[in-house]
Design a protein around this motif. Sequence first.
Motif, PDB file in Angstrom:
ATOM      1  N   ARG A 123      49.459  30.479  38.620  1.00 25.70           N
ATOM      2  CA  ARG A 123      48.260  31.287  38.893  1.00 25.70           C
ATOM      3  C   ARG A 123      48.594  32.773  38.960  1.00 25.70           C
ATOM      4  O   ARG A 123      47.765  33.617  38.646  1.00 25.70           O
ATOM      5  CB  ARG A 123      47.590  30.842  40.191  1.00 25.70           C
ATOM      6  N   LEU A 124      49.826  33.090  39.385  1.00 29.05           N
ATOM      7  CA  LEU A 124      50.217  34.499  39.437  1.00 29.05           C
ATOM      8  C   LEU A 124      50.283  35.076  38.028  1.00 29.05           C
ATOM      9  O   LEU A 124      49.883  36.215  37.787  1.00 29.05           O
ATOM     10  CB  LEU A 124      51.570  34.655  40.132  1.00 29.05           C
ATOM     11  N   GLU A 126      48.581  33.923  35.511  1.00 26.89           N
ATOM     12  CA  GLU A 126      47.193  33.993  35.036  1.00 26.89           C
ATOM     13  C   GLU A 126      46.480  35.198  35.636  1.00 26.89           C
ATOM     14  O   GLU A 126      45.709  35.885  34.962  1.00 26.89           O
ATOM     15  CB  GLU A 126      46.452  32.703  35.398  1.00 26.89           C
ATOM     16  N   ALA A 127      46.748  35.456  36.907  1.00 25.03           N
ATOM     17  CA  ALA A 127      46.137  36.621  37.566  1.00 25.03           C
ATOM     18  C   ALA A 127      46.548  37.893  36.832  1.00 25.03           C
ATOM     19  O   ALA A 127      45.716  38.767  36.581  1.00 25.03           O
ATOM     20  CB  ALA A 127      46.553  36.685  39.028  1.00 25.03           C
ATOM     21  N   ALA A 128      47.813  37.993  36.453  1.00 30.00           N
ATOM     22  CA  ALA A 128      48.285  39.185  35.740  1.00 30.00           C
ATOM     23  C   ALA A 128      47.552  39.324  34.410  1.00 30.00           C
ATOM     24  O   ALA A 128      47.172  40.429  34.013  1.00 30.00           O
ATOM     25  CB  ALA A 128      49.788  39.103  35.514  1.00 30.00           C
ATOM     26  N   ALA A 129      47.305  38.196  33.738  1.00 29.11           N
ATOM     27  CA  ALA A 129      46.592  38.239  32.455  1.00 29.11           C
ATOM     28  C   ALA A 129      45.170  38.751  32.651  1.00 29.11           C
ATOM     29  O   ALA A 129      44.704  39.604  31.897  1.00 29.11           O
ATOM     30  CB  ALA A 129      46.594  36.863  31.795  1.00 29.11           C
ATOM     31  N   THR A 130      44.481  38.257  33.693  1.00 27.90           N
ATOM     32  CA  THR A 130      43.099  38.703  33.903  1.00 27.90           C
ATOM     33  C   THR A 130      43.073  40.171  34.334  1.00 27.90           C
ATOM     34  O   THR A 130      42.035  40.800  34.289  1.00 27.90           O
ATOM     35  CB  THR A 130      42.360  37.869  34.966  1.00 27.90           C
ATOM     36  N   LEU A 131      44.213  40.710  34.747  1.00 22.29           N
ATOM     37  CA  LEU A 131      44.270  42.125  35.126  1.00 22.29           C
ATOM     38  C   LEU A 131      44.741  42.990  33.954  1.00 22.29           C
ATOM     39  O   LEU A 131      45.137  44.133  34.136  1.00 22.29           O
ATOM     40  CB  LEU A 131      45.187  42.304  36.332  1.00 22.29           C
ATOM     41  N   GLY A 132      44.720  42.402  32.760  1.00 24.71           N
ATOM     42  CA  GLY A 132      44.973  43.195  31.565  1.00 24.71           C
ATOM     43  C   GLY A 132      46.430  43.277  31.119  1.00 24.71           C
ATOM     44  O   GLY A 132      46.756  44.096  30.271  1.00 24.71           O
ATOM     45  N   HIS A 133      47.291  42.437  31.687  1.00 22.92           N
ATOM     46  CA  HIS A 133      48.695  42.491  31.284  1.00 22.92           C
ATOM     47  C   HIS A 133      49.004  41.403  30.264  1.00 22.92           C
ATOM     48  O   HIS A 133      48.718  40.236  30.484  1.00 22.92           O
ATOM     49  CB  HIS A 133      49.605  42.336  32.500  1.00 22.92           C
ATOM     50  N   GLY A 134      49.594  41.817  29.145  1.00 22.14           N
ATOM     51  CA  GLY A 134      49.996  40.873  28.106  1.00 22.14           C
ATOM     52  C   GLY A 134      51.222  40.095  28.544  1.00 22.14           C
ATOM     53  O   GLY A 134      51.718  40.253  29.652  1.00 22.14           O
ATOM     54  N   ARG A 141      57.010  42.170  34.829  1.00 23.29           N
ATOM     55  CA  ARG A 141      56.525  42.704  36.101  1.00 23.29           C
ATOM     56  C   ARG A 141      56.230  41.641  37.147  1.00 23.29           C
ATOM     57  O   ARG A 141      56.123  41.946  38.333  1.00 23.29           O
ATOM     58  CB  ARG A 141      55.278  43.559  35.867  1.00 23.29           C
ATOM     59  N   VAL A 142      56.013  40.388  36.712  1.00 20.58           N
ATOM     60  CA  VAL A 142      55.702  39.339  37.688  1.00 20.58           C
ATOM     61  C   VAL A 142      56.752  38.225  37.677  1.00 20.58           C
ATOM     62  O   VAL A 142      57.424  37.978  38.673  1.00 20.58           O
ATOM     63  CB  VAL A 142      54.295  38.739  37.441  1.00 20.58           C
ATOM     64  N   PRO A 145      60.693  39.517  38.320  1.00 16.31           N
ATOM     65  CA  PRO A 145      60.996  39.920  39.714  1.00 16.31           C
ATOM     66  C   PRO A 145      60.926  38.757  40.692  1.00 16.31           C
ATOM     67  O   PRO A 145      61.700  38.704  41.644  1.00 16.31           O
ATOM     68  CB  PRO A 145      59.902  40.942  40.043  1.00 16.31           C
ATOM     69  N   LEU A 146      60.021  37.805  40.434  1.00 18.04           N
ATOM     70  CA  LEU A 146      59.917  36.665  41.347  1.00 18.04           C
ATOM     71  C   LEU A 146      61.048  35.672  41.130  1.00 18.04           C
ATOM     72  O   LEU A 146      61.263  34.777  41.927  1.00 18.04           O
ATOM     73  CB  LEU A 146      58.563  35.963  41.164  1.00 18.04           C
TER      74      LEU A 146
END
Lengths: 226, 357
Positions: A123-124, A126-134, A141-142, A145-146
């Motif tokens: 989901r993290l 997916e959240a990045a995708a809905t925030l405009g990140h390819g 970035r996600v 680092p995790l």
Amino acid sequence: MIPAAPWMDWSAAALSVRLACSCVFLLAPLGIALAWPLAYGRFRGKLLLEAVLLMPLVLPPTVLGFYLLQSFGPRSPLGKLWEVITGGTLVFSFSGLLIAALLINLPFFLQPLVASLGGVDRRLLEAAATLGHGRISTYLRVALPLSWRGLLAGAILAFAHAIGEFGVVLMVGGNLPGRTRTLSIALFDQVQAFELGAAHRTALVLLSFAFLVLLSTAWLRAREPR
Amino acid sequence: MKLTVDVQKKFVNGPSIQAVLDLDLDHFGITVLFGPSGCGKTTLLRLISGLERPDAGAICLDGLPWSRGSEQMPAHCRRVGYVFQEGALFPHLSVGANIAFGMGKNAADSGRVAELIRRVGLTGLEQRRPGELSGGQKQRVALARALAPKPKLVLLDEPFASLDRPAAEQLRHELRAMLRADGIPALLVTHDRHEALSLGDHMLRMEAGRIVQAGRPEDVLSGAATEQDELGSESVARARVVGRREGLLCLEVGSAQLFAPDPGGEFGQARLCIRSEGVTLERQAGGPVSSRNHLAAKIVALELRGALARVRLDCGFPLEALVTSWACRDLGLGVGDAVTALVKATAIQVVPLDEEP
């Protein structure tokens, strides 16, 4: 009178450390690039890619060493190309040793990293995708680092394994003091020469190092939050 | 701008979705996607956002395809915000960095992050990590994060499901204010009637993968079976507050007046839920009774179901009563008859509305 053996073959130790450091330094970008398709990719031939990359884990090092020796040789296309570019040879050189070390240590670097990446909450991403990140941006970035524990564990494992590798080094690099003689080969020499005191010291150094490495990677894994 | 959705999606072990809907993206408004758990609401959101691919059909924005056959606009190009059930905040980033995540470098510097943090009431917590926040605070950050890049549409997947009642109640008010301030239309998934009634301007009711009804929330929910009991139902109506008396609200509903318990707070508009088992019928207005509400009504329809009967009434607004079939026979009730409906004030639930939707 036989001259007393030095306390330790310092040039071999320095070479081992240099090899392992260069190896991890080059593995990091290569491994980070290759871990993405292995962890998240859905494409044909993924299993094949996985099998090829992980092969060094089970392949006898001498087999890999033999093929590398063949493809690095001065009469091989790669060997010729290398000679044209650098003027030197790949076999029995530090560069050849480093390329061999990269190939053989890649799976040690990849395995913990891919496992960590696979454990990141989807989901993290997916959240990045809905925030405009390819994909690439989301990965860097996600996901990455995790997965820093997996990244660090991979780097430590690859470093440790590069310090101790024997078979491939002997096949590709030979045993040239200061150029291709690493610690584990020095140990072999010391045993051959019945310098048992020196052999004990070398072996103990390698043993304690391996123990520390496994301890630290186990600690990293135990603290992975899931 | 108009988003038209007409998609199909099948799952091996789930419902097959076949949904058709239109969304107006020019004006602020909350469309509630209402239905029981497992009916495909979340999947529909995922299809619209691009996190899932439909098997067939199309999603178009003013004729520009987001999804049609092999043409798939990836999720990160659609500018659709998404608020997940439990936030899905990035655990390695601070509150501020989470909110700024979807904004370009320049936009993030422009003060919008600070403004959003202020609007969700988290000033001073910018540097906290999500692990140090309460559930309600996390959802506030998730909401601010989704709104930060000014998306064309925000999809909210049961954003209050993981919160306790008071926290959910408060966040509901804030949600509406936040969306209105930016003029961003929203599609909200819920299976909670109260939530649907207090937030929705428009409602889509979904059942087994299909949208079975669309309209104003009070119209869609009126007469629909409640979850607890298949037979009992609720009538839902819009009301205007005209006064307060002895802890009760005096409300104007259509041409009728009703008394109902006051849930507290300042509001002038509300939606009422009236449980059908709290409505009693009388042939003629008799002596004094404890019910506060006496309404002149006409029977519109009568449905006998074994021992019980559902009676649909017109008393200036549609109302349903659940009585025994025996009582029906005794009173000799029939369609078209004039009766008095007695409604216990305690059978009425008042859902305040923040403003005229």
